[in-house]
Design a protein around this motif. Structure first.
Motif, PDB file in Angstrom:
ATOM      1  N   ARG A  90      -1.791   5.458  -1.558  1.00  0.00           N
ATOM      2  CA  ARG A  90      -1.349   6.592  -2.378  1.00  0.00           C
ATOM      3  C   ARG A  90      -0.324   6.136  -3.419  1.00  0.00           C
ATOM      4  N   LEU A  91       0.639   5.314  -2.996  1.00  0.00           N
ATOM      5  CA  LEU A  91       1.671   4.848  -3.916  1.00  0.00           C
ATOM      6  C   LEU A  91       1.064   4.034  -5.058  1.00  0.00           C
ATOM      7  N   MET A  92       0.107   3.167  -4.719  1.00  0.00           N
ATOM      8  CA  MET A  92      -0.502   2.348  -5.767  1.00  0.00           C
ATOM      9  C   MET A  92      -1.381   3.197  -6.685  1.00  0.00           C
ATOM     10  N   ARG A 103       3.470   4.655  -8.049  1.00  0.00           N
ATOM     11  CA  ARG A 103       4.811   4.868  -7.513  1.00  0.00           C
ATOM     12  C   ARG A 103       5.529   3.564  -7.168  1.00  0.00           C
ATOM     13  N   CYS A 104       4.844   2.430  -7.256  1.00  0.00           N
ATOM     14  CA  CYS A 104       5.497   1.148  -6.976  1.00  0.00           C
ATOM     15  C   CYS A 104       6.408   0.786  -8.153  1.00  0.00           C
ATOM     16  N   LEU A 142      11.050  -8.324  -7.866  1.00  0.00           N
ATOM     17  CA  LEU A 142      10.939  -7.973  -6.453  1.00  0.00           C
ATOM     18  C   LEU A 142      10.286  -6.599  -6.321  1.00  0.00           C
ATOM     19  N   LEU A 143       9.283  -6.503  -5.462  1.00  0.00           N
ATOM     20  CA  LEU A 143       8.569  -5.252  -5.252  1.00  0.00           C
ATOM     21  C   LEU A 143       9.466  -4.248  -4.535  1.00  0.00           C
ATOM     22  N   ARG A 144       9.464  -3.022  -5.007  1.00  0.00           N
ATOM     23  CA  ARG A 144      10.213  -1.951  -4.374  1.00  0.00           C
ATOM     24  C   ARG A 144       9.312  -0.730  -4.226  1.00  0.00           C
ATOM     25  N   LEU A 145       9.348  -0.118  -3.034  1.00  0.00           N
ATOM     26  CA  LEU A 145       8.531   1.059  -2.748  1.00  0.00           C
ATOM     27  C   LEU A 145       9.440   2.207  -2.324  1.00  0.00           C
ATOM     28  N   PRO A 146       9.053   3.438  -2.606  1.00  0.00           N
ATOM     29  CA  PRO A 146       9.870   4.583  -2.192  1.00  0.00           C
ATOM     30  C   PRO A 146       9.598   4.968  -0.740  1.00  0.00           C
ATOM     31  N   GLY A 147      10.451   5.835  -0.196  1.00  0.00           N
ATOM     32  CA  GLY A 147      10.198   6.435   1.107  1.00  0.00           C
ATOM     33  C   GLY A 147      10.272   5.467   2.269  1.00  0.00           C
ATOM     34  N   ALA A 195      -5.004  -6.783  -6.017  1.00  0.00           N
ATOM     35  CA  ALA A 195      -4.662  -5.743  -6.991  1.00  0.00           C
ATOM     36  C   ALA A 195      -3.150  -5.583  -7.107  1.00  0.00           C
ATOM     37  N   LEU A 196      -2.451  -5.664  -5.977  1.00  0.00           N
ATOM     38  CA  LEU A 196      -0.992  -5.551  -6.002  1.00  0.00           C
ATOM     39  C   LEU A 196      -0.378  -6.733  -6.742  1.00  0.00           C
ATOM     40  N   GLY A 197      -0.913  -7.931  -6.503  1.00  0.00           N
ATOM     41  CA  GLY A 197      -0.406  -9.113  -7.202  1.00  0.00           C
ATOM     42  C   GLY A 197      -0.600  -9.028  -8.701  1.00  0.00           C
TER      43      GLY A 197
END
Length: 570
Positions: free
Chosen positions: A325-327, A331-332, A352-357, A379-381
């Motif tokens: 959902r975040l991606m 929201r990343c 640096l990767l940061r995520l909410p919640g 995909a994240l990379g």
């Protein structure tokens, strides 16, 4: 004592005439004799037809040439001759080799030919070609162990294999996951569209289960709309939940059967050996109980037999969905931590990767692991690289130059054949050069790639990218590989700074690592610097760059811009 041949035939029929008729006219059986060493001494017409050798080609040759290459290597012909001497006969039921190297299955017998003083004069071999019968028997056996409709193993084969895999898991100390899969709404498909449609649906379900599972997983149709799946060497018990979630997603997608769109779902029960049971029947019973729980809880879901493991697995399943959902919703975010030289100038920013919640409160390695489990790591990379390059371009446009962006990656990403190409495309899109990016990967990942024969690290270096070993000193075989790895920089893990500068032994280790790096013409960045005394000691020891809370924690993009306007090198 063997009676004379004349006592076994009617008067008036000469033995030599009878022998000649057998050798010239018996075509369905190969009949030949050998001397005591196994060299062929006679050869009938049946042997010529079955083996393909004319008498002039085979007489005088050792009969081992009639055996397969593997049987020859094992000395099977010698074993057979010895058995015939000891027991007066030796059965022969195996593959044999023809002159043209084709093989056939033979059923035969070898007996010794008695001579004077009970010594063998040689051997008599009689055999026939039973290949068709053997293949038919094999096919009957195969059909007895497979489900004819789907081609999967059937219930009987599944029960046998379950015992074998559990024994193997016990010997090797590995986990064995057992998933029981039951289709929801299958009866309705049969009732509405007929049994032919139901059969088609089962075939399509089989294809999807196969597509999601590993090639080494053992999949069976247990009857009706129930399937079983066993996975040996699972990384962890929760791997069953990851697989079950993928299966549920695949089986929930519509199926096309003729002109009809069919929607079903599945319920899955999971048991783990040896945690839940070490007996094959008990493990099956517990997986069935977990399946019953899944169906009663509303279907289209999975459950573990163990309540605690079920809770952990479903927590991870929820985290998978949250990461998706975040991606999907963008929201990343990226934060940036400065890397400073000895003069206090910022020379690089680590993205640096940061995520909410909830996920944002976990170690970032947890989110990376989640992405890998659901196939979203590439995909994240790509997203991280694109966002970091966008930010680097903004800083350039503000006149902030001489700055590198450090991007973390891993072996799984770098194994993608298109990784380097995508990286170069992103740089070109933002008007950047390879030297503007530093690729960070852990020591463990770098060594894993090196051991696998991958050349991607060297390709990146040749393309002009800076490369650094992150968390240096926390991996394995560090010193033996450091000389061979084509990297520019090592990042000294913060664990090295425990006790620095108050502990003499800790100081000695840090000095040694820095001196080694300098001897190998490598840059050194110290991570986790929190105290001024540590920075002073590191600087005197020859460390060239620093990163840590002493200077600043990771910053948002806006705060990082403000920081750079006062701390960037000019």
């Amino acid at each position: 004592m063997t009676p004379p041949l004349t006592h076994l035939i009617a008067p008036g029929l000469a033995p030599e005439v009878l022998l000649q008729q057998i050798y010239l006219n018996v075509r369905d059986f190969a009949i030949f004799t050998t001397d005591p060493e196994g060299k062929v001494s006679s050869w009938n017409i049946g042997a010529e037809l079955i083996f393909g050798y004319a008498p002039g080609e085979i007489i005088g040759q050792n009969m081992k040439c009639l055996f397969t290459v593997s049987d020859q290597a094992e000395g099977q012909h010698l074993q057979e001759m010895q058995q015939a001497l000891e027991r007066q006969r030796a059965s022969d039921y195996r593959w044999h080799m023809r002159k043209d190297n084709s093989m056939f299955w033979a059923d035969g017998v070898l007996t010794p030919i008695p001579g004077e003083d009970s010594q063998s004069m040689g051997y008599l071999k009689i055999l026939r070609d039973v290949t068709e019968r053997k293949l038919a028997q094999d096919e009957i056996h195969r059909l007895a162990t497979i489900d004819v409709l789907t081609g999967l193993a059937n219930r009987a084969a599944f029960d046998t294999r379950r015992g074998e895999l559990m024994a193997l898991a016990e010997r090797t100390g590995q986990l064995l996951l057992l998933l029981m899969i039951d289709l929801d709404q299958f009866k309705e498909v049969n009732d509405l569209l007929g049994h032919h449609a139901g059969d088609q649906l089962l075939k399509l379900v089989t294809q999807r289960i196969r597509a999601v599972s590993r090639e080494s997983d053992y999949v069976a149709r247990l009857g009706g709309d129930e399937f079983g799946l066993m996975q040996l060497h699972a990384p962890s018990p929760t791997s069953g939940g990851v697989l079950a979630d993928k299966l549920l997603q695949e089986l929930e997608r519509p199926f096309m059967i003729g002109d009809h769109e069919v929607k079903i779902s599945a319920s899955i029960g999971i048991a783990v050996c040896p945690m839940d049971a070490s007996d094959p029947d008990l493990l099956l019973k517990k997986a069935d109980l977990a399946l019953y729980h899944a169906k009663n809880a509303g279907r289209n879901r999975y459950h573990y037999y163990t309540e605690a493991l079920d809770e952990v697995a479903h927590r991870k399943n929820a985290d998978h969905n949250e990461l998706r959902r975040l991606m999907r919703n963008g929201r990343c975010e990226l934060a940036y931590q400065p890397i400073l030289d000895a003069a206090g100038h910022t020379i690089a920013m680590e993205a640096l990767l940061r995520l909410p919640g909830y996920l944002g409160r976990q170690p970032v390695e947890y989110a990376i692991g989640l992405a890998g489990e659901i196939g979203m790591l590439p995909a994240l990379g790509v997203w991280v690289v694109q966002r970091a390059c966008e930010q680097q371009r903004r800083w350039r446009d503000l006149g902030i130059n001489g700055l590198r962006i450090c991007v973390n990656t891993c072996a799984k990403e770098l194994r993608d054949d298109g990784y380097v190409g995508k990286l170069e495309e992103t740089l070109a899109l933002h008007g950047l050069q390879a030297a503007d990016i530093e690729i960070e990967l852990t020591e463990r990942d770098a060594i894993e790639l090196e051991r696998s024969g991958s050349q991607v690290i060297q390709r990146l270096r040749d393309a002009g990218f800076m490369l650094s070993l992150d968390d240096f000193g926390t991996g394995y075989s560090s010193l033996s590989y450091l000389r061979a790895l084509p990297v520019n920089t090592i990042k000294l893990d913060k664990s090295f700074l425990h006790g620095v500068p108050d502990n003499a032994d800790a100081n000695a280790v840090v000095r040694m690592v820095i001196e080694l790096a300098q001897a190998l013409r490598l840059n050194v960045i110290a991570e986790g610097v929190e105290r001024t005394e540590q920075a002073v000691f590191l600087g005197r020891a020859g460390c060239g760059a620093f990163q840590g809370f002493l200077y600043t924690p990771a910053l948002t993009a806006n705060d990082a811009t403000v920081w750079l306007q006062t701390h960037a090198a000019h």
